[in-house]
Structures are given as C-alpha cells and as structure tokens.
Design a protein around this motif. Sequence first.
Motif, short mmCIF file in Angstrom:
data_model
loop_
_atom_site.label_atom_id
_atom_site.label_comp_id
_atom_site.label_asym_id
_atom_site.label_seq_id
_atom_site.Cartn_x
_atom_site.Cartn_y
_atom_site.Cartn_z
N LYS A 1 0.85 -1.16 -0.50
CA LYS A 1 -0.12 0.16 0.38
C LYS A 1 0.48 1.42 0.04
CE LYS A 1 -4.54 -1.99 2.65
NZ LYS A 1 -4.99 -1.61 3.94
N LYS A 2 0.59 2.13 -0.32
CA LYS A 2 1.05 4.02 -0.32
C LYS A 2 1.79 3.89 1.19
CE LYS A 2 -2.68 5.53 -2.47
NZ LYS A 2 -3.19 3.56 -2.73
N HIS A 3 2.35 3.92 1.38
CA HIS A 3 3.28 4.49 2.63
C HIS A 3 3.83 5.29 3.06
CE1 HIS A 3 7.00 3.48 5.66
NE2 HIS A 3 5.68 3.31 6.60
N ILE A 4 3.07 6.13 3.83
CA ILE A 4 3.31 7.79 4.30
C ILE A 4 3.74 7.44 5.33
CG2 ILE A 4 2.31 9.89 4.30
CD1 ILE A 4 1.74 8.55 1.51
N VAL A 5 4.47 8.41 5.77
CA VAL A 5 5.54 8.75 7.04
C VAL A 5 4.99 10.07 7.42
CG1 VAL A 5 7.44 9.74 8.47
CG2 VAL A 5 7.46 7.95 7.04
N VAL A 6 3.48 10.42 8.74
CA VAL A 6 2.91 11.33 8.82
C VAL A 6 3.93 11.88 11.03
CG1 VAL A 6 1.14 12.05 10.12
CG2 VAL A 6 1.13 10.28 8.20
N TYR A 7 3.90 12.70 10.13
CA TYR A 7 4.73 13.86 11.12
C TYR A 7 3.97 14.47 12.39
CZ TYR A 7 9.35 14.80 9.37
OH TYR A 7 11.06 14.92 9.44
N ASP A 8 3.77 14.15 13.48
CA ASP A 8 2.42 14.01 13.71
C ASP A 8 2.98 15.38 15.25
OD1 ASP A 8 0.61 14.45 15.81
OD2 ASP A 8 0.66 12.26 17.04
N PHE A 9 2.61 15.64 14.92
CA PHE A 9 2.92 17.33 15.42
C PHE A 9 0.99 17.95 16.09
CE2 PHE A 9 4.39 18.60 11.43
CZ PHE A 9 6.21 18.61 12.30
N GLY A 10 0.43 17.10 16.49
CA GLY A 10 -0.89 17.12 17.05
C GLY A 10 -2.41 17.57 16.02
N ILE A 11 -1.97 15.47 15.11
CA ILE A 11 -2.98 15.45 14.13
C ILE A 11 -3.98 15.16 14.25
CG2 ILE A 11 -2.84 12.45 13.78
CD1 ILE A 11 -2.56 13.31 10.76
N LYS A 12 -5.35 15.59 13.78
CA LYS A 12 -6.28 15.00 14.26
C LYS A 12 -6.95 14.41 13.09
CE LYS A 12 -9.55 18.72 12.71
NZ LYS A 12 -10.40 20.05 12.50
N LYS A 13 -7.99 13.12 14.22
CA LYS A 13 -8.16 11.55 14.04
C LYS A 13 -8.79 11.47 12.42
CE LYS A 13 -12.38 10.25 15.20
NZ LYS A 13 -13.43 9.51 15.62
N ASN A 14 -9.97 12.94 11.99
CA ASN A 14 -9.92 12.36 10.52
C ASN A 14 -9.40 12.52 9.28
OD1 ASN A 14 -12.42 11.94 9.04
ND2 ASN A 14 -12.66 14.87 8.58
N ILE A 15 -8.21 12.69 9.71
CA ILE A 15 -6.85 13.31 8.61
C ILE A 15 -6.49 11.83 8.42
CG2 ILE A 15 -4.47 13.74 8.20
CD1 ILE A 15 -5.05 16.66 8.99
N ILE A 16 -6.08 10.94 9.68
CA ILE A 16 -6.31 10.28 9.53
C ILE A 16 -6.67 8.74 9.45
CG2 ILE A 16 -5.49 8.14 11.16
CD1 ILE A 16 -4.34 9.26 13.01
N ASN A 17 -8.01 9.63 9.24
CA ASN A 17 -9.23 8.49 8.36
C ASN A 17 -9.73 8.41 6.85
OD1 ASN A 17 -9.83 7.66 11.51
ND2 ASN A 17 -11.66 9.21 10.99
N ILE A 18 -9.26 9.80 6.13
CA ILE A 18 -9.46 10.00 4.85
C ILE A 18 -7.90 9.12 4.53
CG2 ILE A 18 -8.85 12.01 3.39
CD1 ILE A 18 -10.63 14.17 5.37
N LEU A 19 -6.90 9.19 5.55
CA LEU A 19 -5.71 8.99 4.55
C LEU A 19 -6.09 7.16 4.44
CD1 LEU A 19 -2.79 11.03 5.92
CD2 LEU A 19 -3.34 11.28 3.41
N ILE A 20 -6.50 6.72 5.51
CA ILE A 20 -6.53 5.49 5.11
C ILE A 20 -7.34 4.50 4.15
CG2 ILE A 20 -7.17 3.34 6.93
CD1 ILE A 20 -5.86 4.15 9.68
N GLN A 21 -8.61 5.58 3.95
CA GLN A 21 -9.88 5.47 3.20
C GLN A 21 -8.91 5.47 2.01
OE1 GLN A 21 -12.66 8.33 4.48
NE2 GLN A 21 -12.97 7.74 6.04
N LYS A 22 -7.86 6.05 1.68
CA LYS A 22 -6.92 6.37 -0.01
C LYS A 22 -5.44 5.10 -0.24
CE LYS A 22 -9.29 10.57 -0.20
NZ LYS A 22 -10.11 10.79 -1.26
N LYS A 23 -6.74 4.42 0.48
CA LYS A 23 -6.09 3.21 0.87
C LYS A 23 -4.10 3.14 1.12
CE LYS A 23 -9.29 0.94 -0.30
NZ LYS A 23 -9.86 -0.19 0.27
N CYS A 24 -4.07 4.11 2.00
CA CYS A 24 -2.60 4.77 2.44
C CYS A 24 -1.98 3.14 3.95
CB CYS A 24 -2.34 5.64 3.04
SG CYS A 24 -2.69 6.94 1.97
#
Length: 383
Positions: A197-220
């Motif tokens: 799957k598309k592998h995304i490295v996420v810098y977490d400065f205080g990430i919102k839950k819905n950003i994570i949800n969307i990236l996972i929905q995009k098959k990441c």
Amino acid sequence: MGETLKNTAVLILEDGSKFYGKSIGIYGISSGEIVFNTSMTGYQEIITDPSYKNQIITFTCPHIGNIGINKNDEESSSIHLKGIILKNLSPISSNYRSEKTLLEYLQEKNIITITNIDTRKLTKKIRKHGSQKGCIVCLKNIPKFKNYKEILKYKKLKFSNIIPIKKLKENILNQKNINFHKKYNKKINEKFLKIKKKHIVVYDFGIKKNIINILIQKKCKLTIVSKNIKYKEILKLSPDGIFLSNGPGDPRNFKNSIKSVKKLLPYNIPTFGICLGHQILALANKAKIIKMKFGHHGGNHPVQNTKTKKIIITSQNHNFVIDKKTLPKNIKITYSSLFDNTIQGIKIKNKPMFSFQGHPEASPGPHDASFLFNYFIKLIIKK
C-alpha cells in the motif's frame, strides 16, 4: 444531566477588562490565549482539536450544545484547550447520535467554562485590538482581582505549546494500517512495512483523527513519527510520501522538524502539509512566519485558487501565516484568503511538495478542499 449553571465566574483579559458570567460547576483558574471561532456547528470537533492547546475558545454562535456529544466525532481522545467561553449553553440535546449533553461532557472532562457573557462584545474587542491572554476564574469565593497579572501571582500558571508524545499517541486510534516509529517507544513492524500500500510517514505535531481516517480510506499505510525525528530515520522507512500534520503553537519553535524537512527536500519525496505542517514546509524553504492580529478560526473562510480563480469555502484554525514579503523564489502561491489576502496554499517549484493553510479534512465541514488528499495520492503514484 449535571450541575446547573449557578456559580459565579469572571473572565479577566490582559488589558484589565472583566466579563462576569456563570460557571458550569467546575472550579479552578485557567489562563491562555483567547481566540474566537465563528463556526455555527461542529463544536465537539473544535473542542477536541489538538491545535487549540493552551488557548481559550470563544464561540461566536450564541447557542452551543443543542445536538449533544457522541464519541465518534472526537478529533482526539484528549481536550488540550485551556477553557471555553459561551453565551448560552443548551441544557438539552436533540439528535439521534447524541450520547450525552455538552454540559455533562465538559464536566466529565473537567473543562473550565464560563457562560452567560457578552461574546459579541468580547469578539469585537479581539478583532479591534488583537489577540490577548485571559484568565477564567471559577471559584466558590472569587477574590477581587484588580488585573490579569494579579491572578497569575495568585496561582502559578504555566503552559507549553508542545503536546507530549504520550498525549499524541492517545489521540490516534489503534487501526491496522497505522504503525508507530520507535521514538514512540514501539518497534517498527517489518511485516507492516512490506504491505503493498502507499506508505506515508506522518509527522505528528497534534494530528486530527479525521486526517488519519481519510489517508487510510485512500488505501495508505501510515507510520507515525515524532516531531524530533532525524531525516535519516525517515529515509530508512522508505516512504512513498511524507505528511506534515496540523498542531498547536508557533511553528518557528519546531526547529528540529524544520531542519529534518529541509534535509529531505533534495530527495523529492511527495510531501503534503496542513496548517502547522504548511508553515513548517515554508520555513524549511527559507520563508518567514509572522503572527496574525487575531488569526483565522471558523468554517466559513473563502479561499481562491490563484491560477483558476475558483473559490472554495474552508475550515480554518491558525494564528500564524507565511510572510509574503519574505517569500523565496522557489515557492509558488497556490491559494489566497479572500478575507485578508493572506497565503493559504503553496507549492515548491520543481518538486512534488505542496501545503495548505486550512483544514481539507474538514471536521467539522465544509469539504470543498478535500480534493487536496487526492492530489497528494496522485503525486505519489506519479513518483
């Protein structure tokens, strides 16, 4: 139902102004920077947004709480803000998804809240004179404080704009497509990294839950990393893309993150930044950041594409902005605010890197800018 609003409370601003109101039954003193949010709904998502750490939110909408609270709409598992200012708090909720009232939720989370004050007057003051700090005082017997500094002496109030790693981890749901880097005291799962799957490295400065949800929905598949990670550690993870998240505070204080992103620029890894991440990408490319008079906080901000002239309505939450006067030649402005012409989007020339000041994950809405996630995925596929 919770305790009724019967306790006296007072809000004292840095300039000495006082606003008397009612508390929700939570006693204490809380200090922070006061910002106003113009959203008509979505108060639960706003309250749980990590980007509001150490701020006190004033809701300009005069009636808050009528649709209640439900667990699915939380943007993090913790509330990082310092307090809430309301005109009227609804004592009941009427929505089929509601699990409890806002009053019950705030009492459960021990959030100091002042109600029954003139939020219109307070908002106009901030708009005219700019952001300032303030204290909410909710005590059984309130001393006759003369000014803001006197409160600070009465009770030592300290705060940091950085969210500890432990709290950041608590914000993130335990899902199959999320892995934590060892800086989060968890080992990298090698099998996880081999998933096609598309592998995304996420810098977490205080990430919102819905950003994570969307990236996972995009098959990441996501590897969450801390703000202090070194660029060589990023390269070892072999990411298909890099995501720079939202978060609280002054982006200029994230020196290690800026240095790391700067070192990654020559590798041309597709990169997408949102809000704080947008500002960090700009700083890594030698732009400068300035603080705004009172910031942008709300769900009704019109933003225009500088090329197509198309207008989108966006959700915003930031106090800092890229300084146009210091914009280097390698940064192209892609979006501008129609409220004050500030920079809302940039692209790094000749590189698959871009960022957006608003919140395209839009939780709460609107969803006009959600296409930016698709653009990020297209950059990764092309690369």
